[in-house]
Design an enzyme around this catalytic site. Structure first.
Site, PDB file in Angstrom:
ATOM      1  N   ARG A  53      11.709 -84.443 -87.011  1.00 59.67           N
ATOM      2  CA  ARG A  53      11.642 -83.613 -85.806  1.00 59.67           C
ATOM      3  C   ARG A  53      10.256 -82.994 -85.676  1.00 59.67           C
ATOM      4  NH1 ARG A  53      16.914 -80.165 -86.234  1.00 59.67           N
ATOM      5  NH2 ARG A  53      15.848 -79.870 -88.208  1.00 59.67           N
ATOM      6  N   LYS A 103      35.265 -85.474 -97.118  1.00 58.80           N
ATOM      7  CA  LYS A 103      35.087 -86.377 -98.268  1.00 58.80           C
ATOM      8  C   LYS A 103      36.429 -86.971 -98.687  1.00 58.80           C
ATOM      9  CE  LYS A 103      31.110 -83.790 -99.930  1.00 58.80           C
ATOM     10  NZ  LYS A 103      30.747 -82.609-100.703  1.00 58.80           N
TER      11      LYS A 103
HETATM   12  N1  NAP Z   1      21.577 -81.961 -99.302  1.00 58.30           N
HETATM   13  C1  NAP Z   1      22.467 -82.535-100.107  1.00 58.30           C
HETATM   14  O1  NAP Z   1      22.575 -82.199-101.293  1.00 58.30           O
HETATM   15  C2  NAP Z   1      23.350 -83.631 -99.586  1.00 58.30           C
HETATM   16  C3  NAP Z   1      24.291 -84.235-100.452  1.00 58.30           C
HETATM   17  C4  NAP Z   1      25.091 -85.279 -99.980  1.00 58.30           C
HETATM   18  C5  NAP Z   1      24.972 -85.690 -98.660  1.00 58.30           C
HETATM   19  N2  NAP Z   1      24.076 -85.050 -97.847  1.00 58.30           N
HETATM   20  C6  NAP Z   1      23.986 -85.504 -96.456  1.00 58.30           C
HETATM   21  O2  NAP Z   1      22.684 -86.016 -96.226  1.00 58.30           O
HETATM   22  C7  NAP Z   1      22.306 -85.784 -94.867  1.00 58.30           C
HETATM   23  C8  NAP Z   1      20.963 -85.059 -94.838  1.00 58.30           C
HETATM   24  O3  NAP Z   1      21.086 -83.821 -95.508  1.00 58.30           O
HETATM   25  P1  NAP Z   1      19.788 -82.969 -95.931  1.00 58.30           P
HETATM   26  O4  NAP Z   1      20.309 -81.885 -96.811  1.00 58.30           O
HETATM   27  O5  NAP Z   1      18.722 -83.862 -96.440  1.00 58.30           O
HETATM   28  O6  NAP Z   1      19.371 -82.342 -94.522  1.00 58.30           O
HETATM   29  P2  NAP Z   1      17.983 -81.606 -94.166  1.00 58.30           P
HETATM   30  O7  NAP Z   1      17.306 -81.134 -95.394  1.00 58.30           O
HETATM   31  O8  NAP Z   1      18.319 -80.629 -93.093  1.00 58.30           O
HETATM   32  O9  NAP Z   1      17.075 -82.776 -93.534  1.00 58.30           O
HETATM   33  C9  NAP Z   1      17.341 -83.323 -92.275  1.00 58.30           C
HETATM   34  C10 NAP Z   1      16.136 -84.157 -91.855  1.00 58.30           C
HETATM   35  O10 NAP Z   1      16.451 -84.781 -90.615  1.00 58.30           O
HETATM   36  C11 NAP Z   1      15.425 -84.500 -89.663  1.00 58.30           C
HETATM   37  N3  NAP Z   1      16.062 -84.353 -88.346  1.00 58.30           N
HETATM   38  C12 NAP Z   1      17.060 -83.533 -87.992  1.00 58.30           C
HETATM   39  N4  NAP Z   1      17.389 -83.698 -86.698  1.00 58.30           N
HETATM   40  C13 NAP Z   1      16.550 -84.662 -86.220  1.00 58.30           C
HETATM   41  C14 NAP Z   1      16.394 -85.287 -84.976  1.00 58.30           C
HETATM   42  N5  NAP Z   1      17.135 -84.953 -83.911  1.00 58.30           N
HETATM   43  N6  NAP Z   1      15.432 -86.251 -84.850  1.00 58.30           N
HETATM   44  C15 NAP Z   1      14.678 -86.592 -85.914  1.00 58.30           C
HETATM   45  N7  NAP Z   1      14.784 -86.043 -87.135  1.00 58.30           N
HETATM   46  C16 NAP Z   1      15.711 -85.081 -87.279  1.00 58.30           C
HETATM   47  C17 NAP Z   1      14.781 -83.209 -90.099  1.00 58.30           C
HETATM   48  O11 NAP Z   1      13.467 -83.187 -89.604  1.00 58.30           O
HETATM   49  P3  NAP Z   1      12.458 -81.960 -89.858  1.00 58.30           P
HETATM   50  O12 NAP Z   1      12.166 -82.016 -91.342  1.00 58.30           O
HETATM   51  O13 NAP Z   1      11.288 -82.242 -89.025  1.00 58.30           O
HETATM   52  O14 NAP Z   1      13.237 -80.717 -89.488  1.00 58.30           O
HETATM   53  C18 NAP Z   1      14.862 -83.340 -91.618  1.00 58.30           C
HETATM   54  O15 NAP Z   1      13.756 -84.034 -92.102  1.00 58.30           O
HETATM   55  C19 NAP Z   1      23.469 -85.016 -94.245  1.00 58.30           C
HETATM   56  O16 NAP Z   1      24.323 -85.924 -93.600  1.00 58.30           O
HETATM   57  C20 NAP Z   1      24.165 -84.404 -95.433  1.00 58.30           C
HETATM   58  O17 NAP Z   1      25.557 -84.158 -95.209  1.00 58.30           O
HETATM   59  C21 NAP Z   1      23.270 -84.041 -98.263  1.00 58.30           C
END
Ligand code: NAP
Length: 427
Positions: free
Chosen positions: A45, A203
């Site tokens: 983003r 889940k």
């Molecule tokens: N975090 C965990 O431990 C974990 C564990 C298991 C599964 N998951 C899953 O993995 C996925 C990602 O989680 P996360 O924790 O990595 O999330 P996060 O840290 O919030 O990262 C989301 C990323 O997506 C980008 N983004 C969001 N909206 C966007 C859009 N409209 N267009 C383009 N880019 C966009 C953001 O960009 P910017 O950086 O520019 O804001 C960011 O880089 C989710 O589905 C979550 O449920 C996460």
């Protein structure tokens, strides 16, 4: 050496972890698999943020990743329903294999996405969507594929498990444990999805669809969180020989499924009782292997990236010719979720201290055919004239218990809302 060019959608906690892991273990992966991994394009983003990839690979234009001829596989780690759903659909349409960590999207629209992928002969990897680093999806869909799975029980939400562990070990309140979880990065600023049980339910839905071969999009089942758990109940559970955990339960009952996500008292000797902090654990029962337990980190940057990376390798090795995907869309219609099942219960009734109060409560329960194996009353030092009656009720139907608790709550001696927690004693 076969080159795999990755189009990464999102570069936050998981996406950033994936870039880091690929950089760290590129050589090991190449030696083991013959694949040379390259993060080719990265959609974000905000293009100004620091990222663990070269700036020239970062874009805010989705088409530059989804439709790029030099991207072999699309990895979605944006999260949420939209635009993640739309981007996955476009990648599938462009005949690119996809990997996603998005449990919310799969729980809401999984059947549709997998059908489309099967039509387009495209593979989908989703190991990271359940229990982060634990390879539970692959265990069910490959390692245990020759088993009939009759039951699963799991601790699948690291935030809830961390909070309940701190409340139990540090004797702190729910609010204090939640604040600590947020400070240490184990809970979101808005923790509702986790502490109200919905993340665990998503889940469970994915695990149950795989384990029991049922399509469960939009199939409701009971979901309760831990928001109302008090330290008093954690202490009482320990005194009675139990540990309070947030669990998911899935059972194949033949014509129906038993599916639920809720807090429960586990006997101190239960294999899941001592899974601590942010760790997850899933216990499965298969007709050939009997009982198996998988334990590990259910979230976090590198553990989750580990699961994403294994999907990238699996999907890239098998290529388009194995279009059955990791998920087989069940041909049979969904099965109903069984209602009004029996359980043992722990009950706590806040009371005014009047003579015979335990008798009044026991009579109301007895009138509904509910017998009790333990009853005790304690007074609250900080609130003279008030206390709690704690009861362990034998197995009874949920409907009878609800009616009986409703009647007890109408007694004039009651001083607050009853606490009702299931006791889970199966292996
Ligand atoms: N975090 C965990 O431990 C974990 C564990 C298991 C599964 N998951 C899953 O993995 C996925 C990602 O989680 P996360 O924790 O990595 O999330 P996060 O840290 O919030 O990262 C989301 C990323 O997506 C980008 N983004 C969001 N909206 C966007 C859009 N409209 N267009 C383009 N880019 C966009 C953001 O960009 P910017 O950086 O520019 O804001 C960011 O880089 C989710 O589905 C979550 O449920 C996460």
């Amino acid at each position: 050496m076969k080159k795999v060019r990755i189009g990464l959608l999102g570069c936050g906690v998981v996406g950033g972890g994936l870039c880091e892991l690929i950089r760290r273990n590129r050589g090991v992966v190449a030696d083991r698999t013959g694949l040379e991994l390259e993060v080719q394009r990265v959609l974000v983003r905000d293009p100004r943020k620091e990222r663990p990839v070269e700036r020239s690979r970062v874009t805010t234009d989705a088409a530059a990743v989804l439709e790029a001829p030099d991207v072999d596989i699309v990895v979605e780690v944006i999260g949420g329903l939209e635009p993640a759903r739309e981007y996955l659909a476009r990648a599938i349409e462009a005949k690119k294999n996809v990997v996603t960590a998005n449990k919310a999207l799969l729980a809401a629209r999984g059947a549709e996405i997998f059908r489309r992928a099967a039509d387009r002969r495209v593979r989908i990897g989703f190991e990271a969507s359940v229990c982060g680093g634990i390879p539970i999806i692959r265990a069910i869909s490959a390692g245990l594929v020759g088993n009939r799975i009759s039951a699963l029980v799991g601790i699948v939400n690291g935030t809830c498990n961390y909070i309940l562990t701190r409340m139990s070990e540090e004797k702190c309140t729910f609010a204090a444990a939640l604040a600590e979880a947020q400070k240490r990065g184990f809970a979101e600023a808005d923790p509702s999805l986790d502490i109200d049980g919905h993340d665990a339910a998503q889940k469970l839905q994915i695990l149950a669809e795989l384990a029991f071969g049922a399509e469960l999009d939009h199939v409701p089942f009971p979901v309760e969180g831990i928001r109302l758990i008090e330290d008093e109940d954690i202490r009482a559970a320990a005194e009675l020989g139990y540990v309070l955990k947030h669990i998911v339960v899935g059972k194949d009952l033949g014509d129906a499924l038993d599916l639920r996500a809720h807090p429960a008292l586990l006997p101190d000797v239960h294999p899941l009782a001592h899974v601590r902090n942010e760790f997850n654990s899933v216990l499965l029962r298969g007709d050939a292997v009997d009982e198996m337990i998988f334990t590990g980190k259910g979230a976090g940057s590198l553990p989750t990236a580990s699961a994403v990376l294994s999907d990238i390798i699996d999907v890239s090795r098998n290529g388009h010719d194995h279009a059955e995907a990791v998920w087989h869309v069940p041909a049979s219609p969904g099965r109903p979720v069984a209602a009004d099942l029996e359980s043992k219960y722990y009950l706590r009734f806040p009371i005014r201290d009047v003579p015979g109060v335990i008798g009044l409560i026991a009579t109301a329960l007895g009138n509904r055919g509910i017998s009790i194996s333990h009853a005790s009353a304690t007074l609250l030092p900080a609130r003279p004239g008030h206390g709690n009656v704690k009861i362990v009720a034998h197995r009874c139907a949920e409907s009878s218990l609800k009616k009986a608790v409703g009647e007890v709550e109408r007694l004039p001696v009651l001083a607050g809302r009853a606490v009702v927690l299931r006791i889970f004693e199966e292996g």
